[in-house]
Scaffold this motif. Sequence first.
Motif, PDB file in Angstrom:
ATOM      1  N   SER A 353       0.813  -1.223   0.000  1.00 26.90           N
ATOM      2  CA  SER A 353       0.000   0.000   0.000  1.00 26.90           C
ATOM      3  C   SER A 353       0.846   1.273   0.000  1.00 26.90           C
ATOM      4  O   SER A 353       0.677   2.144  -0.870  1.00 26.90           O
ATOM      5  N   PRO A 354       1.795   1.441   0.952  1.00 25.67           N
ATOM      6  CA  PRO A 354       2.591   2.683   0.916  1.00 25.67           C
ATOM      7  C   PRO A 354       3.463   2.798  -0.325  1.00 25.67           C
ATOM      8  O   PRO A 354       3.667   3.899  -0.835  1.00 25.67           O
ATOM      9  N   VAL A 355       3.967   1.670  -0.822  1.00 24.12           N
ATOM     10  CA  VAL A 355       4.809   1.730  -2.023  1.00 24.12           C
ATOM     11  C   VAL A 355       3.988   2.187  -3.219  1.00 24.12           C
ATOM     12  O   VAL A 355       4.459   2.961  -4.063  1.00 24.12           O
ATOM     13  N   GLY A 356       2.733   1.717  -3.297  1.00 29.15           N
ATOM     14  CA  GLY A 356       1.871   2.187  -4.385  1.00 29.15           C
ATOM     15  C   GLY A 356       1.683   3.690  -4.344  1.00 29.15           C
ATOM     16  O   GLY A 356       1.683   4.380  -5.390  1.00 29.15           O
ATOM     17  N   GLY A 357       1.526   4.235  -3.136  1.00 27.97           N
ATOM     18  CA  GLY A 357       1.405   5.688  -3.016  1.00 27.97           C
ATOM     19  C   GLY A 357       2.663   6.407  -3.442  1.00 27.97           C
ATOM     20  O   GLY A 357       2.614   7.460  -4.109  1.00 27.97           O
ATOM     21  N   ILE A 358       3.830   5.850  -3.078  1.00 25.41           N
ATOM     22  CA  ILE A 358       5.103   6.472  -3.465  1.00 25.41           C
ATOM     23  C   ILE A 358       5.247   6.483  -4.987  1.00 25.41           C
ATOM     24  O   ILE A 358       5.690   7.480  -5.585  1.00 25.41           O
ATOM     25  N   GLY A 360       2.853   6.494  -7.221  1.00 24.95           N
ATOM     26  CA  GLY A 360       1.933   7.492  -7.775  1.00 24.95           C
ATOM     27  C   GLY A 360       2.458   8.904  -7.635  1.00 24.95           C
ATOM     28  O   GLY A 360       2.422   9.711  -8.584  1.00 24.95           O
ATOM     29  N   ILE A 361       2.967   9.238  -6.440  1.00 17.32           N
ATOM     30  CA  ILE A 361       3.504  10.575  -6.217  1.00 17.32           C
ATOM     31  C   ILE A 361       4.731  10.810  -7.102  1.00 17.32           C
ATOM     32  O   ILE A 361       4.915  11.903  -7.676  1.00 17.32           O
ATOM     33  N   GLY A 362       5.570   9.778  -7.233  1.00 15.33           N
ATOM     34  CA  GLY A 362       6.755   9.924  -8.076  1.00 15.33           C
ATOM     35  C   GLY A 362       6.399  10.179  -9.524  1.00 15.33           C
ATOM     36  O   GLY A 362       7.052  10.991 -10.214  1.00 15.33           O
ATOM     37  N   ASP A 363       5.387   9.464 -10.034  1.00 16.46           N
ATOM     38  CA  ASP A 363       4.966   9.681 -11.420  1.00 16.46           C
ATOM     39  C   ASP A 363       4.439  11.108 -11.611  1.00 16.46           C
ATOM     40  O   ASP A 363       4.728  11.766 -12.618  1.00 16.46           O
ATOM     41  N   LEU A 364       3.636  11.568 -10.656  1.00 13.21           N
ATOM     42  CA  LEU A 364       3.116  12.929 -10.749  1.00 13.21           C
ATOM     43  C   LEU A 364       4.237  13.957 -10.694  1.00 13.21           C
ATOM     44  O   LEU A 364       4.240  14.960 -11.433  1.00 13.21           O
ATOM     45  N   ALA A 382      12.476   9.967 -11.258  1.00 12.06           N
ATOM     46  CA  ALA A 382      12.557   8.692 -11.976  1.00 12.06           C
ATOM     47  C   ALA A 382      13.247   7.626 -11.132  1.00 12.06           C
ATOM     48  O   ALA A 382      12.837   6.458 -11.116  1.00 12.06           O
ATOM     49  N   MET A 383      14.319   8.021 -10.435  1.00  6.98           N
ATOM     50  CA  MET A 383      15.005   7.075  -9.556  1.00  6.98           C
ATOM     51  C   MET A 383      14.088   6.628  -8.421  1.00  6.98           C
ATOM     52  O   MET A 383      14.092   5.446  -8.028  1.00  6.98           O
ATOM     53  N   LEU A 384      13.300   7.558  -7.894  1.00 11.18           N
ATOM     54  CA  LEU A 384      12.361   7.219  -6.831  1.00 11.18           C
ATOM     55  C   LEU A 384      11.346   6.194  -7.311  1.00 11.18           C
ATOM     56  O   LEU A 384      11.071   5.197  -6.629  1.00 11.18           O
ATOM     57  N   THR A 387      13.065   2.724  -7.849  1.00  5.90           N
ATOM     58  CA  THR A 387      13.337   2.029  -6.583  1.00  5.90           C
ATOM     59  C   THR A 387      12.044   1.517  -5.954  1.00  5.90           C
ATOM     60  O   THR A 387      11.977   0.401  -5.436  1.00  5.90           O
ATOM     61  N   ALA A 388      10.992   2.339  -6.017  1.00  6.79           N
ATOM     62  CA  ALA A 388       9.712   1.917  -5.444  1.00  6.79           C
ATOM     63  C   ALA A 388       9.148   0.715  -6.181  1.00  6.79           C
ATOM     64  O   ALA A 388       8.563  -0.183  -5.562  1.00  6.79           O
ATOM     65  N   ARG A 389       9.309   0.687  -7.497  1.00  8.31           N
ATOM     66  CA  ARG A 389       8.819  -0.477  -8.253  1.00  8.31           C
ATOM     67  C   ARG A 389       9.616  -1.739  -7.895  1.00  8.31           C
ATOM     68  O   ARG A 389       9.070  -2.844  -7.904  1.00  8.31           O
ATOM     69  N   GLN A 390      10.916  -1.574  -7.621  1.00 10.28           N
ATOM     70  CA  GLN A 390      11.706  -2.726  -7.179  1.00 10.28           C
ATOM     71  C   GLN A 390      11.182  -3.260  -5.844  1.00 10.28           C
ATOM     72  O   GLN A 390      11.064  -4.471  -5.633  1.00 10.28           O
ATOM     73  N   VAL A 391      10.860  -2.328  -4.937  1.00 16.16           N
ATOM     74  CA  VAL A 391      10.304  -2.751  -3.643  1.00 16.16           C
ATOM     75  C   VAL A 391       8.942  -3.410  -3.842  1.00 16.16           C
ATOM     76  O   VAL A 391       8.614  -4.407  -3.198  1.00 16.16           O
ATOM     77  N   GLU A 392       8.150  -2.861  -4.761  1.00 16.73           N
ATOM     78  CA  GLU A 392       6.847  -3.454  -5.048  1.00 16.73           C
ATOM     79  C   GLU A 392       6.997  -4.857  -5.619  1.00 16.73           C
ATOM     80  O   GLU A 392       6.256  -5.786  -5.246  1.00 16.73           O
ATOM     81  N   SER A 393       7.976  -5.044  -6.495  1.00 16.91           N
ATOM     82  CA  SER A 393       8.228  -6.372  -7.061  1.00 16.91           C
ATOM     83  C   SER A 393       8.651  -7.345  -5.967  1.00 16.91           C
ATOM     84  O   SER A 393       8.217  -8.506  -5.941  1.00 16.91           O
TER      85      SER A 393
END
Length: 563
Positions: A353-358, A360-364, A382-384, A387-393
Amino acid sequence: MPQSRVLFSTDSLPVDVAGPVTTMAKARQAANLRRRRQALTPVFTALAVTVMVVVSISFARSVGLVAPLWGAAGLAVVVWLRTSSGRMYDYSFGAMIAVGLAAGNFLVGNDTLHTLMFTLANMLDIVVAVLMARRFAPTLNLATVTGATRFLLGAALIAPIPSAVFASTMLYWMDGTNPLLSAQTWWFGHALSIAIIGSFGLSLTKRELARLRAPAVALEAAVLMALLTVGGWVVFVHLDVQLSFLILPILLLIAVRLRMLGVTAALLIVTILAVGGSMTGHGPFTGDFSRADQALMGQLLVMLGYLPVMLVAALLEERDRLSDRAKLGQVRAEKASAAKSRLLANVAHEIKSPVGGIIGIGDLWQGGQLGPVNETQAEMAAMLVKTARQVESLAHDLLDVARAESGEVSVELRPTDVPGVLEDVRRATALRPEADTLKLEVVTEGDGLVALADSQRLNQVVTNLASNAVKYGASGGIVTFRASRVHDAVRIEVIDLGPGLSAEKQAQLFEPFNRLGLDRSTIEGHGIGLALAKRLVELQGGSIGVVSQPGEGATFWIELPAA
């Protein structure tokens, strides 16, 4: 005016006062009872020794022999070992046993000199046996092969030697008897007594007796002992033919079913029948043998033919104990694995859940929807996101691993076109930035490459293998996806020409969170992809492995049942 008297009673005290007083009183009563028992044990043992001395000598003299089974020694040794509580107790116990031995010798008519000599020789035998048992088998645990062997060798076989030498020398000096024959008779009789009676006494533990409380076990024990007694009476007393081998299967059966306590009790019965029958001129050793030789043959039969069954029982006891430990360890491991799976699932859920929010905010942020951004800020955004997608994976993989270990992952097996899956994976892998310099190709060998598999899970597994091939085998310049038919299975191979793997690393490949020493390398990863792939393949009824040599690349293969 007379003063009233108040009697003290624990019943009138509050609970927190009367309770401790009652407990202390019970503890004192228990301690007093133990002291009384400890004080009376040497007395009763001495009386029992006196009775056994009288019975042994009287029976032996009635058939014109020296006693070939000296039960007093085994009884004294086992009681001494089981009840000893210090040096003063040893002194008092030894003194009482000496009195019992002397009394027995006087009662059967031995003169003072012979009584003194036999008492000293018997005490030497008993004391040395106790010391040898304490030295070589201090735990007194016959439920292990080591413990049983040490007790038999030290206390039973070696300990009677000094007393046999002393007694035979004294008898030669006093009566002119053959010292070799005297030493032989003495040693065999005392060794058998300590080995049989001593082992039986040491086997009488609370754990063994508790097993006999079960009605089925008690009934089985009674039937087996009755069978042994009847068989022993027929073989050693009733018949005069050599059928002693018939006793061995019964002893082995008792060892298997009743373990050490049953075997030692059975050996005691067999020893009394075999030696007693030989002394009275019955059993399988009649013929041209003298009574002394017949008794010797009975002793040898028990010692060499039947006594080793005790080691079989010890081996079975040891196996049971190791099996119980293994089962307990398995239960603990399963509980720990279940707890770990629950922890992984909970962590994965909490991360998603928190990674999904990160993300979204990073894309915006990267897209400038939160305000103007410069080049540096866009790069950081982009780096944020990366990294968040790696954590999500990682969270998704953790969740899959937890579900797979707990059996919550379900697969839907249906005919799956393997070349189609490989082509989909190839196209997806080609979009990865690290695959820009690599050649990716699909090779199919033969027709009918349709596997019985879950297409989604199979795609996930092959994608994982392709990701590893791209990351670790990029130096080879090419990654090949191959499909072929092997007997009744479809084989999938993901081949790279990278640095390869040593045999040691191959053995660790499918362990969770094991990156083979690449934890601090620039190559990204978390070490659970291959472990997850293995579980998913096994859920589909297949197998997975690797073939590799250092410097020659690696071939990861999957075999699934053909549809």
